[in-house]
Design an enzyme around this catalytic site. Sequence first.
Site, PDB file in Angstrom:
ATOM      1  N   GLU A 311      41.529  32.617  46.650  1.00 37.77           N
ATOM      2  CA  GLU A 311      41.962  32.961  45.232  1.00 37.77           C
ATOM      3  C   GLU A 311      40.793  33.554  44.626  1.00 37.77           C
ATOM      4  O   GLU A 311      39.826  32.828  44.459  1.00 37.77           O
ATOM      5  CB  GLU A 311      42.582  31.746  44.505  1.00 37.77           C
ATOM      6  N   CYS A 312      40.843  34.757  44.099  1.00 37.58           N
ATOM      7  CA  CYS A 312      39.838  35.432  43.165  1.00 37.58           C
ATOM      8  C   CYS A 312      38.437  35.405  43.573  1.00 37.58           C
ATOM      9  O   CYS A 312      37.986  36.280  44.698  1.00 37.58           O
ATOM     10  CB  CYS A 312      40.206  34.725  41.854  1.00 37.58           C
ATOM     11  N   GLY A 313      37.848  34.130  43.221  1.00 37.12           N
ATOM     12  CA  GLY A 313      36.521  34.125  43.803  1.00 37.12           C
ATOM     13  C   GLY A 313      36.471  33.995  45.293  1.00 37.12           C
ATOM     14  O   GLY A 313      35.495  34.425  46.185  1.00 37.12           O
ATOM     15  N   SER A 401      43.949  36.939  47.161  1.00 36.47           N
ATOM     16  CA  SER A 401      44.310  37.645  46.134  1.00 36.47           C
ATOM     17  C   SER A 401      43.538  37.465  45.178  1.00 36.47           C
ATOM     18  O   SER A 401      43.081  36.345  44.977  1.00 36.47           O
ATOM     19  CB  SER A 401      45.840  37.670  46.102  1.00 36.47           C
TER      20      SER A 401
END
Length: 431
Positions: A311-313, A401
Amino acid sequence: MITAPGSGQGKSMVTAALARLHRNAGRRVRVFKHGPDYLDPMVLEVASGQPVYQLHPWMTGEDECRWRLAEAAQEADLILVEGSMGLFDGDPSSADLAKLMGIPALPVIDARGMAQTFGAVALGLARFDPELPVHQVIANRIGSPRHGDMLRASLPEGIELLGAIPRNEAMNIPDRHLGLVQAAEVNDLDARLDAAAEVLQQAGLGQLPRPVHFECQAPEPPPGLLEGTRIAIARDAAFAFLYCANLDLLEAMGAELMFFSPLADSHLPEADALWLPGGYPELHGARLAANTTMLADIRAHHAASKPILAECGGLMACCEQLIDKNGDSHRLLGLMPGQAQMADRLQALGLQGLATAHGELRGHTYHHSRLSTDWQPLARTRKVAGTEGEPVFSHNGLVASYFHGYFPSAPAVVAQIFRGEPIQVKESNHA
């Protein structure tokens, strides 16, 4: 509900200081945060000594909001809910949550450079929505006792000044591009909170609000969809964006959780699935790249087609390259082609959802980096508010994502991800 006319008024630190003030007085304090946020809850947990959960009528659902407050009320002497942005900002707003839950709103108003206009701002907040109770306000960052007296005198009938907080260094916590600095990075946080609590005590903020009543039945426990599944979860200064409710759900579904540090540990724990949550990998690119044994273990996990949620990072770390704000390039996991590069401004913000055959996984996006990759996404999230939907990539067990999911909104979807099963997205989500 600790709220404000807008962001930057000081409500986060006031909420934390209130929690510490009442905790130091021997009371059991529970704090909640309206909407998606990872950083404020870290500070609020240290301040209160209790876990902090999200409340949001859309993301977490109205029933869960009622249940969490009712559960907390069984043990707490005081419940604080920190609002998001301004009192009426967003849909649903902090005001909407306060009305749904039957709790009064307590605005924190930055009074710098303001005198009688303070009363007008307070009146507007109190009268904008007649269904929302606003009985008191807090003046923040006043210049002198005389200034506080002027503010008190400006208030209309029916609204009282609960307290006037002077400008004080104890009421400040460092921040960076995503918000407050992570609580674990502030070495003297406990001392700061104690000092801030004393500032509030001197400002007359030690009294308890009027009691309210909550009533709600506990939800049915989730099915054991992850029984026997061992999930390794990255948690350190580079990867720390974890909702308490997400961890609770994984355990309630039968998963065994193991935490590790991609920064400090040399090897990945033996696990069936891996979760790389959001955080600040861009601040630790060189150190992450230098931990070659950890990178090798994660690559081997992926090569064995074992599930990974990034997720993200976490997504940024999965790229071949991460380019930080200084322009330095770091070779990281290389599980997906391309690079993540830090940008000069915010790239995406807002509530989003991923609609699947097993329910809609709800959550949000908030990031300062850009992704460049040849991969075609499996789907895009549905934009509820803010920027366009985020691409969701899926390949060989990896789901990646910028989208941050709130797991209890769709337990069956979360179980599919951590079991490595294909996500059956609805047509409206297809890229």
